[in-house]
Design an enzyme around this catalytic site. Structure first.
Site, short mmCIF file in Angstrom:
data_model
loop_
_atom_site.label_atom_id
_atom_site.label_comp_id
_atom_site.label_asym_id
_atom_site.label_seq_id
_atom_site.Cartn_x
_atom_site.Cartn_y
_atom_site.Cartn_z
N CYS A 269 0.75 -1.23 -0.11
CA CYS A 269 0.00 0.05 0.03
C CYS A 269 0.65 1.18 0.04
O CYS A 269 0.94 1.97 -0.81
CB CYS A 269 -1.10 0.10 1.15
SG CYS A 269 -1.71 -1.57 1.49
N1 SAJ Z 1 6.38 2.11 8.70
C1 SAJ Z 1 7.49 2.96 9.20
N2 SAJ Z 1 7.51 3.83 10.29
C2 SAJ Z 1 6.11 3.94 10.78
C3 SAJ Z 1 4.79 3.28 10.31
C4 SAJ Z 1 5.27 2.36 9.28
O1 SAJ Z 1 8.88 2.77 8.84
O2 SAJ Z 1 6.04 4.79 11.63
C5 SAJ Z 1 6.46 1.13 7.63
C6 SAJ Z 1 6.40 -0.34 8.03
O3 SAJ Z 1 7.53 -1.06 8.60
C7 SAJ Z 1 5.81 -0.88 6.79
C8 SAJ Z 1 5.30 0.39 5.80
O4 SAJ Z 1 5.82 1.59 6.41
O5 SAJ Z 1 7.20 -1.27 6.15
C9 SAJ Z 1 3.78 0.38 5.92
O6 SAJ Z 1 3.43 0.35 7.10
P1 SAJ Z 1 1.81 0.47 7.71
O7 SAJ Z 1 1.87 0.27 9.08
O8 SAJ Z 1 1.26 1.42 7.00
O9 SAJ Z 1 1.30 -0.92 7.44
P2 SAJ Z 1 0.39 -1.56 5.99
O10 SAJ Z 1 0.82 -0.96 4.49
O11 SAJ Z 1 0.31 -3.11 6.19
O12 SAJ Z 1 -1.11 -0.81 6.36
C10 SAJ Z 1 -1.63 0.18 5.57
C11 SAJ Z 1 -2.44 0.69 6.92
N3 SAJ Z 1 -1.95 0.92 8.05
C12 SAJ Z 1 -2.33 1.80 9.11
O13 SAJ Z 1 -3.16 2.43 8.87
C13 SAJ Z 1 -1.59 1.95 10.30
C14 SAJ Z 1 -3.10 1.60 6.36
O14 SAJ Z 1 -2.23 2.62 5.94
C15 SAJ Z 1 -3.94 0.96 5.16
O15 SAJ Z 1 -5.21 0.64 5.61
C16 SAJ Z 1 -3.51 -0.15 4.39
O16 SAJ Z 1 -1.94 0.00 4.51
C17 SAJ Z 1 -3.97 -0.39 3.14
O17 SAJ Z 1 -4.23 -1.24 2.92
O18 SAJ Z 1 -4.09 0.88 2.32
#
Ligand code: SAJ
Length: 429
Positions: A269
């Protein structure tokens, strides 16, 4: 209320789900739990037979929940004609990027073609896949109108972005759903249908508004992660502990949301969705500087982490060349098994390219998945490594035991700081 909206609000109707992955399968199982009949369609016959045998393969849908749904009204099929039995279609197909990091619309286009073959009067068609503003009106509405139907009176079309938070076990029905219909009647019908699936529906004035809503949500994350990754590099240059800074800033009860630095941004995503918006913007002669800057900041983190690991080794008289490195954690974020687009894999590849011998320990990712990437899979700290690198901070790891078993740890996730653990042989991003 529109008479078709009343139908969706009051009757027991059949949902057709196109795409049974990490979005479609939870949606189908949830619909059965909410009392509806579901025909789940996927083009992959293997996936359909696996699901039909009660094996989920989707992190947020335990096999038991799938098996209960199969006994309660869910059918899985790769025969698209079965979708003609549905009163509403929910399109939950991938929206990846091409090699040139442009929108790959092939899955959505294929789903639209399916819609044009199975659509019938009274049907609601909802696109849930993340995409650029305009997709629903330009691709889905014409497909639903094929055969001479009129959108808004014979058939109804909307966009409703999927909102899943993989690995957190958040019940789908508890996540508010944004819905934007092609015209008033479609919005009313869509709101009634989604009102049966989730507890809270938020209607917006158009599908493009809903498409943009999803992209704002995920672009917001990508930009803030890019910001904190840049701050982490600056803090290191200033000999300041970024993890201490973030923990301190997090005490602010308003106006600040915590994001953590890391080895990069993975998943299907956050690294991709903002590129859909950037692409559409460029079509309109608009350069999305924040999206481009965040992409730069996040995509150079794997090389930055590798540089920091090299510095840790050279501080101990070792070079990367021939160094034995244990990568701890491969999946793209903590406590899930999904290693797609994983930044951990990117870091390890850079280290291998610079001459290190790398092995990987991730109890959540299957050995075949690790080996398929060309890495040796190990099931613990074998003590032979020169440095252990924390790339994904699963809760399952015993971080104190790790620090006690290796010469030095490079912690790219703040695993020790965020758990209040101290060890004098741990260096952090
Ligand atoms: N990450 C960081 N630092 C942070 C947060 C995340 O480095 O503070 C990294 C994570 O390790 C990962 C990536 O970014 O590699 C994405 O992390 P994520 O927490 O956004 O996880 P996803 O992609 O599984 O889920 C996201 C959803 N997450 C949250 O809302 C917390 C949301 O953005 C969407 O509902 C989902 O993608 C989607 O399907 O679009």
């Amino acid at each position: 209320m529109h008479q078709r909206a009343r139908f969706f609000e009051q009757e027991t109707w059949t949902a057709g789900v196109i795409g049974l992955g990490y979005v479609g399968l939870p949606l189908g199982v949830n619909a059965v739990q909410r009392g509806l009949r579901v025909i789940g369609f996927d083009t992959s016959a293997d996936a359909v037979s696996r699901l039909g045998r009660g094996t989920s393969g989707v992190e947020d849908v335990p096999d038991e929940a799938l098996q209960a749904a199969l006994g309660g009204g869910l059918e899985t099929t790769s025969d698209e004609t079965r979708l003609g039995e549905a009163d509403a279609l929910f399109i939950c197909v991938p929206s990846p990027l091409t090699r040139h990091r442009e929108p790959d619309m092939s899955y959505i286009e294929a789903a639209a073609a399916t819609v044009s073959r199975v659509v019938h009067p009274g049907m609601l068609v909802s696109l849930e896949s993340t995409t650029y503003p305009g997709t629903t009106e330009e691709l889905i509405a014409p497909a639903a109108a094929s055969g001479g139907f009129e959108v808004g009176s014979d058939v109804f079309v909307c966009y409703s972005p999927e909102r899943v938070d993989p690995g957190k076990g958040r019940p789908l029905a508890s996540i508010p759903k944004v819905v934007g219909g092609v015209g008033e009647a479609s919005s009313e019908v869509a709101a009634a249908a989604y009102g049966r699936l989730v507890d809270q529906v938020h209607v917006v004035s158009s599908p493009a508004t809903a498409e943009m809503t999803k992209l704002l949500e995920n672009t917001y994350r990508a930009v803030n992660i890019g910001l904190i990754n840049e701050m982490a590099q600056l803090a290191h240059r200033l000999d300041i502990d970024i993890w201490e800074v973030v923990a301190a800033a997090a005490t602010k009860p308003f106006g600040f949301e915590v994001f953590y630095p890391g080895p990069g941004v993975g998943g299907h995503c956050i690294p991709l969705d903002p590129q859909y918006l950037a692409w559409r913007a460029k079509e309109r002669g608009f350069i999305t500087r924040f999206i481009d800057l965040a992409e730069d900041a996040n995509r150079q983190m794997p090389a930055y982490v590798a540089d920091r690991v090299a510095a840790v080794l050279s501080g101990r008289g070792r070079s990367l060349l021939g160094a034995r490195i244990l990568g701890i954690g491969l999946s793209f974020k903590a406590n899930i098994a999904d290693d797609r687009e994983s930044p951990a894999a990117d870091v390890l590849r850079v280290l291998v390219d610079r001459g290190a011998a790398v092995s990987v320990w991730d109890p959540l990712v299957d050995v075949a998945g690790i080996e398929a990437r060309g890495f040796e899979s190990v099931d613990g700290v074998d003590g032979e490594c020169d440095v252990a690198v924390i790339l994904t901070d699963h809760d399952v790891f015993d971080y104190e035991a790790i620090a006690a078993s290796v010469p030095v740890v490079f912690d790219a996730r703040g695993a020790y700081a965020r758990r209040g653990l101290n060890a004098d042989n741990v260096e952090a991003l």
